[in-house]
Design an enzyme around this catalytic site. Structure first.
Site, mmCIF file in Angstrom:
data_model
loop_
_atom_site.group_PDB
_atom_site.id
_atom_site.type_symbol
_atom_site.label_atom_id
_atom_site.label_comp_id
_atom_site.label_asym_id
_atom_site.label_seq_id
_atom_site.Cartn_x
_atom_site.Cartn_y
_atom_site.Cartn_z
ATOM 1 N N HIS A 158 5.792 -5.364 -3.496
ATOM 2 C CA HIS A 158 5.705 -6.730 -2.964
ATOM 3 C C HIS A 158 6.945 -7.556 -3.315
ATOM 4 C CE1 HIS A 158 1.835 -7.065 -1.026
ATOM 5 N NE2 HIS A 158 1.188 -6.572 -2.071
ATOM 6 N N HIS B 72 2.530 -0.566 -6.364
ATOM 7 C CA HIS B 72 2.094 -1.376 -5.220
ATOM 8 C C HIS B 72 2.595 -2.825 -5.374
ATOM 9 C CE1 HIS B 72 -0.843 -2.657 -2.021
ATOM 10 N NE2 HIS B 72 -0.601 -3.805 -2.626
ATOM 11 N N GLU B 73 2.373 -3.402 -6.560
ATOM 12 C CA GLU B 73 2.781 -4.799 -6.788
ATOM 13 C C GLU B 73 4.298 -4.924 -6.797
ATOM 14 O OE1 GLU B 73 0.588 -6.903 -6.352
ATOM 15 O OE2 GLU B 73 -1.093 -5.535 -6.584
ATOM 16 N N GLY C 204 -4.439 -6.641 -8.688
ATOM 17 C CA GLY C 204 -3.098 -7.134 -8.945
ATOM 18 C C GLY C 204 -2.732 -8.156 -7.895
ATOM 19 N N CYS D 142 -4.723 -3.915 0.262
ATOM 20 C CA CYS D 142 -3.896 -5.042 -0.170
ATOM 21 C C CYS D 142 -4.556 -6.340 0.286
ATOM 22 C CB CYS D 142 -2.515 -4.912 0.470
ATOM 23 S SG CYS D 142 -1.397 -6.243 0.045
ATOM 24 N N LEU D 143 -4.586 -7.346 -0.592
ATOM 25 C CA LEU D 143 -5.203 -8.634 -0.228
ATOM 26 C C LEU D 143 -4.511 -9.274 0.969
ATOM 27 C CD1 LEU D 143 -5.668 -10.194 -3.786
ATOM 28 C CD2 LEU D 143 -7.468 -9.235 -2.334
ATOM 29 N N GLN E 101 2.755 -13.051 -2.453
ATOM 30 C CA GLN E 101 1.449 -13.143 -1.798
ATOM 31 C C GLN E 101 0.835 -14.538 -1.881
ATOM 32 O OE1 GLN E 101 -0.162 -9.450 -3.877
ATOM 33 N NE2 GLN E 101 -1.130 -9.325 -1.851
#
Ligand code: NI
Length: 184
Positions: A144, A140-141, A45, A98-99, A50
């Site tokens: 953000h 999670h997304e 995702g 997480c990226l 991000q």
């Protein structure tokens, strides 16, 4: 176009993102770029903050999790102006990464089921319940776009243990094979 991934410590990751409407400039192009960036960095995702845009948009493709959860085979969605409106009292603790926080994975406890109100890329409206890994990745997304990171949700002990690691990550002391942008 592939965006560099914004790294931990960047202020945009801490903002509550803004809603958009269908006239958002070059929305279709932006969504295409979000997918491209997500696949390039091997994420499940990706949320707009991000890539440096503080808007309420995230994308998820659950296909890599299909083996564990066959229902995720066709789970590929764009979430616009999402709002989680209900969550189950029951929670589960699972490992997350997480990226924007490379090479760090920790246990995070989250509700098992959630109800989410959102629009897709055509601005069709949905109000749906999710559970399992879909609920996990969505939460999670979703965090953000609320300016929250998974490291905010770990235990107080873990928080202390990873403090130094997070400081080094924000200084670029990690190695990944995708483009990224460090905090100024
Ligand atoms: Ni993330």
């Amino acid at each position: 176009m592939i965006y560099p991934i914004v790294i931990y410590g960047s202020p945009v990751l801490r903002k509550v993102a803004q809603e958009i409407d269908k006239d958002y400039p070059e929305l279709n192009k932006f969504i295409t770029d979000m997918w491209e960036t997500m696949y390039e960095s091997d994420g499940l995702g990706l949320a707009a903050p991000q890539v440096g845009k503080s808007i309420r948009l995230f994308v998820i493709d659950g296909e890599p999790l299909e083996e564990d959860e066959p229902a995720l085979k066709n789970f590929k969605k764009v979430f616009i102006n999402a709002k989680i409106i209900e969550s189950s009292a029951e929670t589960i603790s699972l490992n997350e990464g997480c990226l924007s926080i490379p090479n760090l994975r920790e246990e995070v406890s989250r509700p098992i089921k959630i109800r989410i109100d959102y629009f897709d890329e055509h601005f069709n409206h949905f109000d749906e319940w999710y559970e399992g890994m879909a609920a996990r990745v969505i939460q999670h997304e979703y965090d953000h776009i609320e300016g929250i990171l998974f490291t905010d949700k770990v235990s107080p002990l873990t928080k202390r243990l990873i403090k130094g690691k997070l400081a080094s990550i924000s200084k670029g002391k990690f190695s990944v094979d995708y483009k990224f942008r460090l905090p100024k």
